[in-house]
Design an enzyme around this catalytic site. Structure first.
Site, PDB file in Angstrom:
ATOM      1  N   HIS A  27       0.836  -1.186   0.075  1.00 29.06           N
ATOM      2  CA  HIS A  27       0.025  -0.044  -0.068  1.00 29.06           C
ATOM      3  C   HIS A  27       0.959   1.270   0.050  1.00 29.06           C
ATOM      4  O   HIS A  27       0.575   2.225  -0.783  1.00 29.06           O
ATOM      5  CB  HIS A  27      -0.782   0.037   1.399  1.00 29.06           C
ATOM      6  CG  HIS A  27      -1.851  -1.038   1.402  1.00 29.06           C
ATOM      7  ND1 HIS A  27      -2.158  -1.912   2.331  1.00 29.06           N
ATOM      8  CD2 HIS A  27      -3.103  -1.275   0.409  1.00 29.06           C
ATOM      9  CE1 HIS A  27      -3.088  -2.551   2.099  1.00 29.06           C
ATOM     10  NE2 HIS A  27      -3.626  -2.091   0.933  1.00 29.06           N
ATOM     11  N   ARG A 100      -1.809  -5.484  -8.449  1.00 29.12           N
ATOM     12  CA  ARG A 100      -0.567  -6.204  -7.963  1.00 29.12           C
ATOM     13  C   ARG A 100      -0.382  -7.415  -9.352  1.00 29.12           C
ATOM     14  O   ARG A 100       0.575  -7.639  -9.639  1.00 29.12           O
ATOM     15  CB  ARG A 100      -0.816  -7.099  -6.878  1.00 29.12           C
ATOM     16  CG  ARG A 100      -0.714  -6.066  -5.767  1.00 29.12           C
ATOM     17  CD  ARG A 100      -1.339  -6.973  -4.281  1.00 29.12           C
ATOM     18  NE  ARG A 100      -2.655  -7.264  -4.614  1.00 29.12           N
ATOM     19  CZ  ARG A 100      -3.352  -7.872  -3.485  1.00 29.12           C
ATOM     20  NH1 ARG A 100      -3.047  -7.997  -2.333  1.00 29.12           N
ATOM     21  NH2 ARG A 100      -4.687  -8.272  -3.952  1.00 29.12           N
ATOM     22  N   SER A 138      -2.661  -7.616   2.828  1.00 31.33           N
ATOM     23  CA  SER A 138      -2.850  -7.748   4.419  1.00 31.33           C
ATOM     24  C   SER A 138      -3.494  -8.784   4.969  1.00 31.33           C
ATOM     25  O   SER A 138      -2.779  -9.086   6.122  1.00 31.33           O
ATOM     26  CB  SER A 138      -4.219  -6.881   4.729  1.00 31.33           C
ATOM     27  OG  SER A 138      -4.007  -5.515   3.907  1.00 31.33           O
TER      28      SER A 138
END
Ligand code: PNS
Length: 182
Positions: A27, A100, A138
Site C-alpha cells: 500500500h 498487483r 493484508s
C-alpha cells in the site's frame, strides 16, 4: 467539481481507498507512487460493518497517521457508503488503486466501471507496485505473523508493533525459538 486552488496553483488530488487491515508496504508503495503524480493523496479507510477486521477503524487511522508522520501531503480519513459519493464530497476526482497481478484485474475492472457508471466525473487510475510486493496482501501478513513468520520487510514498523500488541508477540515464532534453545 473544480480542483482546489492554492496561491494560484491548481492542486491535483487523489484518494486511495481501501480496508488497510493493516496497511502493508505494498500500500505504501502505491501511495508513494500516487504522491509522485498528485499533489496530495487522501488515504480513505472503508468503515464496513459487515466485516470483522483485526484492527478497528480508529486503530487503522492511528497506524496510517503514524506511518506518515511528517508527510503533509498525506491525509488520512474514513468513509462509509459509496466511494464516489465520498470522493465528490471531499472534492477529489481521482481514485488511485494498486494492481498487483492479473488476478486483481477483474475485481478492479468491475469496480472502476461501476464507479464510472455511478459518477462519470470520478476517474480511476491504476498503479503497479514494485515487483517485490506483487504477492503481498493484508490477509497474508496477518496469517504469516500469527504463525510466527517474519513480516518486518512487508509492513511499516508501526504495523509490526501493533501486530505484536494485538497477538501478544508471534506465538509460533516464540515456540520455535524455545525449541531451538533446548
Ligand atoms: O482494500 P480493499 O478491501 O480492496 O478496498 C475495497 C474498497 C474499499 C475500495 C471498495 O470496497 C469500496 O470502494 N467500497 C465502498 C462501497 C462502494 O463504493 N461500492 C461500489 C463500488 S463498486
Amino acid at each position: 467539481m473544480t480542483a482546489p486552488e492554492s496561491e494560484g496553483i491548481t492542486l491535483r488530488r487523489a484518494v486511495c481507498p481501501g480496508s488497510f487491515d493493516p496497511i502493508t508496504n505494498g500500500h505504501l508503495d502505491i501511495i508513494q507512487r500516487g504522491l509522485s503524480v498528485f499533489d496530495d493523496v487522501t488515504v480513505a479507510i472503508l468503515v464496513n460493518a459487515d466485516k470483522k477486521p483485526l484492527f478497528s477503524v480508529e486503530e487503522r487511522v492511528e497506524i496510517i497517521r503514524e506511518a506518515y508522520k511528517g508527510e503533509p501531503r498525506i491525509k488520512v480519513d474514513t468513509f462509509s457508503g459509496l466511494l464516489v459519493d465520498y470522493a465528490e464530497r471531499i472534492g477529489v476526482a481521482v481514485i488511485v488503486r494498486g494492481l498487483r497481478a492479473i488476478s486483481d484485474f477483474e475485481y478492479e475492472f468491475q469496480m472502476a466501471l461501476m464507479n464510472r457508471r455511478l459518477n462519470p466525473r470520478i476517474e480511476t487510475v491504476f498503479m503497479m507496485p514494485a515487483e517485490g510486493y506483487s504477492y503481498l496482501s493484508s490477509r497474508l501478513v496477518k496469517e504469516v505473523f500469527q504463525l510466527g513468520g517474519r513480516v518486518s520487510e512487508l509492513v511499516p514498523p508501526v504495523v509490526e508493533k501493533r501486530l505484536r500488541e494485538k497477538y501478544g508477540a508471534a506465538p509460533a515464532a516464540a515456540d520455535t525459538r524455545r525449541r531451538r534453545a533446548r
